[in-house]
Write a protein that holds these residues in place. Structure first.
Motif, mmCIF file in Angstrom:
data_model
loop_
_atom_site.group_PDB
_atom_site.id
_atom_site.type_symbol
_atom_site.label_atom_id
_atom_site.label_comp_id
_atom_site.label_asym_id
_atom_site.label_seq_id
_atom_site.Cartn_x
_atom_site.Cartn_y
_atom_site.Cartn_z
ATOM 1 N N GLU A 121 -75.115 -55.595 9.718
ATOM 2 C CA GLU A 121 -75.060 -56.943 9.164
ATOM 3 C C GLU A 121 -74.356 -56.919 7.808
ATOM 4 N N ASP A 122 -73.409 -57.843 7.621
ATOM 5 C CA ASP A 122 -72.606 -57.935 6.400
ATOM 6 C C ASP A 122 -71.790 -56.662 6.158
ATOM 7 N N LEU A 151 -70.815 -64.676 15.694
ATOM 8 C CA LEU A 151 -71.342 -63.640 14.813
ATOM 9 C C LEU A 151 -70.270 -62.983 13.955
ATOM 10 N N ASN A 173 -74.715 -62.658 6.938
ATOM 11 C CA ASN A 173 -76.111 -62.793 7.365
ATOM 12 C C ASN A 173 -76.275 -63.046 8.862
ATOM 13 N N LYS A 174 -75.252 -62.669 9.662
ATOM 14 C CA LYS A 174 -75.348 -62.824 11.110
ATOM 15 C C LYS A 174 -75.618 -61.465 11.749
ATOM 16 N N ASN A 175 -76.434 -61.467 12.813
ATOM 17 C CA ASN A 175 -76.714 -60.230 13.536
ATOM 18 C C ASN A 175 -77.054 -60.568 14.980
ATOM 19 N N GLY A 176 -77.034 -59.553 15.847
ATOM 20 C CA GLY A 176 -77.348 -59.757 17.255
ATOM 21 C C GLY A 176 -76.272 -59.209 18.161
ATOM 22 N N THR A 199 -76.243 -54.917 13.858
ATOM 23 C CA THR A 199 -77.616 -54.535 13.547
ATOM 24 C C THR A 199 -78.097 -55.269 12.295
ATOM 25 N N ALA A 200 -79.283 -55.891 12.395
ATOM 26 C CA ALA A 200 -79.827 -56.664 11.281
ATOM 27 C C ALA A 200 -80.193 -55.748 10.115
ATOM 28 N N ASP A 202 -82.322 -56.164 6.400
ATOM 29 C CA ASP A 202 -83.161 -57.091 5.638
ATOM 30 C C ASP A 202 -82.580 -57.263 4.236
ATOM 31 N N ASP A 203 -82.113 -58.485 3.941
ATOM 32 C CA ASP A 203 -81.505 -58.761 2.645
ATOM 33 C C ASP A 203 -82.568 -58.940 1.569
ATOM 34 N N ASP A 233 -83.881 -63.872 5.367
ATOM 35 C CA ASP A 233 -84.589 -63.160 6.427
ATOM 36 C C ASP A 233 -86.077 -63.465 6.489
#
Length: 287
Positions: A121-122, A151, A173-176, A199-200, A202-203, A233
């Motif tokens: 992610e990011d 995404l 901030n997109k994931n999946g 992959t997510a 956690d920000d 998140d």
């Protein structure tokens, strides 16, 4: 009176079941029966010869007199030609088969250098090559488009003939998981699918304030500071906010148990003055 009949070697006979065959480009094979005989000699189907065809693959099988030619259109070939079948066992005989393959315009073909990509992610961008194949119609990278990409952002970053460099960047901030469709339209449409896995991560939460500083007179009245909390998140609440460094200058600062924004009231202690920095750490259940 005596009569003498001298033997003469007759030529073989080769007869086709049809004089012409037709196909669609890249279409199904055709079969032609070949009746091969010789009254004076043994004959074999494997002795029938022909010149190589630019448009057809030809194979002959069977046992004389019942031979068979199998004719298969070569990939992306079309047009008319004559195929000369010859049998020669000392005496030669030939017959001609006419062939016509009708051209069919093919869809363009897209071939990505990778069909599966993984990101954080990011995270950083990645490049792939997308090669375009179309034997019938001119094509270019400018005809390439993308869809179902919620995404990540895709853009053509380099164009060299029919080879397109595509840069893929995860959206903030997109994931999946997502299957992105690549399409090329040059009158006909070609498509390919690439699968993305993001992959997510956690920000950390973010804080902002209505003011960067507060000023008081000695023994002044309380003043308020608005604190804005956000976390892409997790759920946020003002009760998760804590302060330090204020104890020597201020009475207890109350932290409300509400959602953001948070209103904090600072009440100066009596007969206290000077400068100071208040630290405002924030914690949520994820950090």
């Amino acid at each position: 009176f005596p009569v003498t009949i001298s033997q003469v070697d007759d030529a073989p006979s080769i007869i086709l079941s049809k004089s012409a065959v037709s196909f669609l480009e890249d279409g199904a094979p055709e079969f032609v029966s070949i009746y091969l005989t010789d009254v004076d000699s043994n004959v074999g189907c494997n002795e029938i010869t022909y010149l190589p065809s630019p448009t057809l693959d030809i194979a002959i099988s069977g046992a004389a007199p019942n031979c068979e030619a199998r004719l298969v259109p070569r990939l992306n070939q079309f047009g008319a030609e004559s195929i000369l079948f010859t049998y020669n066992n000392g005496l030669s005989v030939s017959t001609t088969l006419s062939s016509f393959i009708q051209g069919i315009e093919d869809d363009p073909i897209l071939v990505p250098s990778s069909f599966n990509l993984s990101f954080l992610e990011d995270g950083s961008s990645q490049d792939i090559e997308v090669n375009i194949f179309d034997p019938d119609t001119s094509s270019s990278c400018s005809q390439l488009s993308f869809s179902n990409n919620t995404l990540a952002d895709l853009k053509i970053s380099q164009n060299i003939g029919n080879s397109c460099k595509v840069t893929i960047t995860p959206r903030l901030n997109k994931n999946g998981l997502e299957d992105v469709k690549l399409s090329l339209n040059n009158g006909r449409i070609g498509e390919a699918i690439i699968s993305l896995s993001i992959t997510a991560i956690d920000d950390a939460p973010e804080l902002s304030f209505s003011s960067s500083s507060l000023s008081f007179l000695e023994d002044d009245a309380p003043k308020s500071l608005i604190v804005y909390l956000s976390d892409v998140d997790s759920e946020v609440n003002c009760s998760q906010l804590s302060l330090s460094g204020h104890e020597k200058n201020f009475n207890q600062v109350s932290v409300p148990n509400t959602t953001s924004p948070c209103s904090l009231s600072f009440d100066p202690q009596k007969d206290v003055f000077g400068n100071g920095v208040i630290s405002k750490p924030y914690r949520d259940w994820e950090t």
